[in-house]
Design a protein around this motif. Structure first.
Motif, mmCIF file in Angstrom:
data_model
loop_
_atom_site.group_PDB
_atom_site.id
_atom_site.type_symbol
_atom_site.label_atom_id
_atom_site.label_comp_id
_atom_site.label_asym_id
_atom_site.label_seq_id
_atom_site.Cartn_x
_atom_site.Cartn_y
_atom_site.Cartn_z
ATOM 1 N N VAL A 1 22.396 1.160 -33.978
ATOM 2 C CA VAL A 1 21.004 1.242 -34.434
ATOM 3 C C VAL A 1 20.704 2.613 -35.024
ATOM 4 N N HIS A 2 21.127 3.674 -34.369
ATOM 5 C CA HIS A 2 20.855 5.015 -34.871
ATOM 6 C C HIS A 2 21.445 5.245 -36.266
ATOM 7 N N GLU A 3 22.552 4.572 -36.562
ATOM 8 C CA GLU A 3 23.207 4.769 -37.858
ATOM 9 C C GLU A 3 22.721 3.791 -38.923
ATOM 10 N N GLY A 4 21.615 3.112 -38.655
ATOM 11 C CA GLY A 4 21.005 2.265 -39.678
ATOM 12 C C GLY A 4 20.914 0.800 -39.340
ATOM 13 N N GLY A 5 21.372 0.390 -38.151
ATOM 14 C CA GLY A 5 21.318 -1.007 -37.752
ATOM 15 C C GLY A 5 19.946 -1.429 -37.267
ATOM 16 N N VAL B 1 -0.483 -3.511 -25.163
ATOM 17 C CA VAL B 1 0.404 -3.675 -26.316
ATOM 18 C C VAL B 1 1.506 -4.682 -25.984
ATOM 19 N N ALA B 2 1.645 -5.705 -26.838
ATOM 20 C CA ALA B 2 2.613 -6.781 -26.617
ATOM 21 C C ALA B 2 3.792 -6.724 -27.572
ATOM 22 N N GLY B 3 3.707 -5.940 -28.625
ATOM 23 C CA GLY B 3 4.798 -5.861 -29.593
ATOM 24 C C GLY B 3 4.797 -4.530 -30.294
ATOM 25 N N VAL B 4 5.997 -3.957 -30.527
ATOM 26 C CA VAL B 4 6.110 -2.663 -31.193
ATOM 27 C C VAL B 4 7.286 -2.664 -32.156
ATOM 28 N N GLN B 5 7.187 -1.789 -33.152
ATOM 29 C CA GLN B 5 8.313 -1.461 -34.016
ATOM 30 C C GLN B 5 8.641 0.005 -33.795
ATOM 31 N N CYS B 6 9.925 0.325 -33.584
ATOM 32 C CA CYS B 6 10.339 1.682 -33.257
ATOM 33 C C CYS B 6 11.366 2.180 -34.268
ATOM 34 N N ARG B 7 11.129 3.352 -34.829
ATOM 35 C CA ARG B 7 12.135 3.986 -35.663
ATOM 36 C C ARG B 7 13.174 4.622 -34.756
ATOM 37 N N VAL B 8 14.461 4.311 -34.993
ATOM 38 C CA VAL B 8 15.545 4.805 -34.141
ATOM 39 C C VAL B 8 16.598 5.428 -35.053
ATOM 40 N N GLY B 9 16.559 6.734 -35.217
ATOM 41 C CA GLY B 9 17.472 7.374 -36.155
ATOM 42 C C GLY B 9 17.251 6.809 -37.550
ATOM 43 N N ARG B 10 18.330 6.292 -38.168
ATOM 44 C CA ARG B 10 18.202 5.664 -39.486
ATOM 45 C C ARG B 10 17.907 4.171 -39.385
ATOM 46 N N GLY B 11 17.908 3.625 -38.171
ATOM 47 C CA GLY B 11 17.639 2.202 -37.972
ATOM 48 C C GLY B 11 16.298 1.971 -37.323
ATOM 49 N N ASN B 12 16.069 0.741 -36.890
ATOM 50 C CA ASN B 12 14.815 0.469 -36.205
ATOM 51 C C ASN B 12 14.927 -0.759 -35.320
ATOM 52 N N ALA B 13 13.966 -0.877 -34.408
ATOM 53 C CA ALA B 13 13.937 -1.963 -33.446
ATOM 54 C C ALA B 13 12.560 -2.589 -33.434
ATOM 55 N N VAL B 14 12.525 -3.904 -33.258
ATOM 56 C CA VAL B 14 11.279 -4.634 -33.027
ATOM 57 C C VAL B 14 11.381 -5.269 -31.652
ATOM 58 N N LEU B 15 10.387 -5.012 -30.814
ATOM 59 C CA LEU B 15 10.403 -5.475 -29.430
ATOM 60 C C LEU B 15 9.170 -6.319 -29.169
ATOM 61 N N TRP B 16 9.400 -7.527 -28.627
ATOM 62 C CA TRP B 16 8.305 -8.424 -28.262
ATOM 63 C C TRP B 16 8.360 -8.699 -26.766
#
Length: 670
Positions: A78-82, A190-205
């Protein structure tokens, strides 16, 4: 590219099933959605071809123990763009810490390793959760926030069971709030977030957006908690699809532009031919009518599938009626109905019926290439499950079909690569299987291994011909035993396809299903019942596949006219090229007439590789293929060295060794 869904201890089977079905429906055919085990996650190079890693709902604690050896890989990916998608327990696990049911017998609390949301995941938001139960399940209403426009929309009826909140998410760095609960104990959380992680990102529900609202258990939760929503479930379900689609878009995935959840299903196929071979189709229908019940449709029940043959002629009403009657859930059963519209007297359906493959252009290109018979009977479906499985797994069908026959698809929804790998076909990929038959009285079974070499050579020669790539085709090469490569200007040799051969022995003949394939994940397999290479299933020669895949169109320099290249013409020229080769090969039962050209077209002449199947590992030089059994022939590089059998040569077979010839390595299979 792959979308990998974790399947290990702790994963809810219901969440896993709904996650796979939802993602496959949304992402097909752009991505292959498949599961990955803890062992593969820890040991395989999965990250090299992965667009998204998904951690579904279930239980967080087993994730803690079974992902210990994989956390660093997931985090680096994820940190490297995933991209990472976490659902309920998968979202908890991606937080910096978990505080769940604190002060109760079910308490789970502590730090978590990924820290994609660098804060606390706290739950349950709504009371009553019980493991392995729907007792605490309910529907929830969320206020969805569009990160780009700021637009807010209330969405109701979404499935909830044990989910939490992302504590103080609005103040956590690199975090965007996507949704908040709107009612009861959860209001404003808050029930859902988008997180920037290095060059990648995560969506959590924290909820379960993967659960269809029209199916159990969500429909029961709606009727129990919000019976007033029962009448609008279909509308709410459409909004759920949009929520999932938007989440994937936030993660950088490319959703097929023609997305429609009602059309991702197998479509009727057409059996057509040239006028010259029309009698063979008429004879097939006569045999079906004679031996089965003459009905509409004619029904043939086979080993794997049930076939419905419609006697034509084509009409849009017939096509629509068949399409609407077919089962839309292609992933829940190995047994399915395949509908085939049979057109007699050389008739072909109008262009609007086969928008993705121009049958008129194909047959005119076939005539121009002067094919004598190969490819003149064609079975085409715009969307099918697998061209290979249909021919390979249904022996009764093979006894009726005209031979040779080529089966073509624009989109394949399901298939198997080597081993147990499952894939979905990429766009721009020419996918077909060719059915052949040989008499064992005149053709020795030991020579069947050469068919993959012969067909590979035909594909390469076709690509080099003027109707396909012409002068630009000289960069198409063969990699032993069954791959097609292109020599690119900037990246060296890149795989664009490969050759598959399956055989079925019946009486005094052998049925052969042959065709190109691309496997999205490569894993070794062997079959003790065969003494020659046996390759389970696959699809495609990349013709127009987009980057990062390599395809034929990319070999044409920018600015030059590439309108001559087409799926239809490429297939026609491959058929005609193979036709000429097959006639000589099947008559002489020998690959000798083609050996010099094969070695001229492959990548390995005089290649120095390391053989690790002997102790100590030995440097060997590739000198050719054995003329009797098609083995890879190598010669020890060191003077005076002989094989462990005392032979001057070391001959290798593909069912016993793993070949990474592009890396100069031959090793024993595991």
């Amino acid at each position: 590219m792959n979308v990998l869904v974790y399947n290990g201890p702790g994963v809810s089977k219901t969440s896993l099933t709904h996650t796979l079905n939802t993602l496959r429906t949304l992402l097909l055919p752009n991505y292959a959605v498949q599961t990955i085990t803890p062992k593969s996650l820890a040991s395989d190079p999965w990250h090299t071809n992965c667009a998204l890693f998904v951690l579904p709902g279930g239980r967080d604690l087993p994730y803690v123990s079974d992902l210990k050896s994989s956390n660093d890989k997931i985090s680096k990916f994820v940190h490297e763009g995933g991209a990472f998608l976490g659902l309920c327990a998968g979202a908890y696990y991606a937080c910096g810490a978990v505080e769940w049911e604190v002060g109760t017998e079910q308490e789970v609390s502590g730090a978590r390793p990924l820290h994609f949301f660098n804060g606390i995941g706290r739950g349950c938001v709504y009371p009553g959760f019980q493991y392995e139960s729907e007792t605490g399940a309910r529907t929830v209403s969320l206020l969805i926030q569009d990160p780009s426009s700021g637009f807010e929309e209330r969405v109701e009826g979404l499935y909830y069971n044990g989910g939490g909140e992302f504590v103080d998410a609005q103040n956590v760095p690199d975090t965007v709030v996507l949704a908040k609960y709107t009612e009861g104990d959860g209001e404003g959380k808050v029930a859902g977030v988008q997180c920037r992680v290095g060059r990648g990102n995560a969506v959590l529900w924290a909820i379960h957006p993967e659960y269809p609202l029209t199916l159990e258990p969500a429909i029961s939760a709606i009727r129990s908690i919000r019976p007033d929503l029962d009448a609008s479930v279909e509308h709410l379900e459409e909004r759920r699809w949009k929520l999932m689609k938007d989440s994937l878009a936030l993660l950088g995935l490319h959703i097929p532009s023609a997305f429609d959840i009602r059309t991702i299903q197998p479509l009727p196929q057409f059996l057509v031919s040239t006028s010259d071979l029309a009698p063979t189709i008429a004879a097939m229908m006569d045999n079906l009518i004679k031996e089965l019940v003459d009905s509409e449709p004619i029904i043939l029940k086979d080993n794997t599938d049930t076939f419905h043959f419609y006697k034509g002629p084509y009409s849009s009403d017939l096509f629509d009626r068949i399409r609407d009657s077919q089962d839309s859930d292609i992933f829940t059963s190995d047994s399915r109905i395949r509908s085939i519209i049979v057109l007699k007297n050389g008739a072909i359906p109008p262009p609007e019926a086969t928008r993705a493959f121009d049958l008129s252009q194909y047959f005119s290109s076939l005539a121009a290439a002067q094919s004598q018979k190969m490819g003149e009977v064609l079975l085409y479906g715009e969307v099918v499950t697998s061209t290979q499985t249909m021919l390979d797994k249904n022996s009764k069908l093979l006894s009726y079909l005209p031979i040779p026959l080529v089966s073509v698809a624009t989109h394949q929804l399901a298939g198997r690569g080597r081993g147990s790998n499952t894939w979905l076909s990429p766009p721009g990929c020419l996918q077909f299987s060719l059915l052949l038959r040989l008499s064992l009285s005149s053709f020795p079974a030991s020579r069947l291994v050469f068919i993959q070499y012969l067909f590979g050579l035909a594909v390469v020669e076709a690509c080099r011909s003027s109707p396909v790539l012409g002068a630009f085709g000289d960069r198409i090469r063969l990699k032993w035993p069954n791959d097609i490569y292109a020599i690119t200007a900037h990246s060296g040799a890149k795989k664009i396809g490969g050759i598959l051969v399956n055989t079925s022995f019946m009486g005094g003949h052998v049925d052969i299903v042959v065709g190109p394939f691309i496997n999205l994940k490569y894993s070794a397999s062997s079959d003790a019942n065969h003494h020659y290479a046996h390759i389970p299933e696959g699809c495609g020669l990349n013709v127009f596949s987009p980057s990062p895949m390599t395809s034929l169109v990319q070999l044409i320099p920018a600015g030059l006219d590439n309108t001559n290249l087409s799926m239809e013409r490429t297939l026609a020229v491959i058929m005609a090229t193979f036709d000429k080769m097959w006639s000589k090969f099947s008559t002489e039962a020998s690959f000798d007439p083609f050996m010099d050209l094969y070695l001229e077209r492959w990548l390995h002449s005089d290649q120095l590789v390391t053989l690790t199947t002997v102790d100590p590992p030995a440097a060997v030089r590739i000198v050719g293929i054995t003329p009797d059994h098609g083995l890879l022939r190598t010669m020890p590089e060191a003077k005076g060295y002989r094989s462990f059998r005392g032979d001057e040569y070391i001959d290798l077979q593909p069912d016993g060794n793993s070949f990474d010839l592009m890396a100069g390595l031959i090793k024993a299979k595991k």
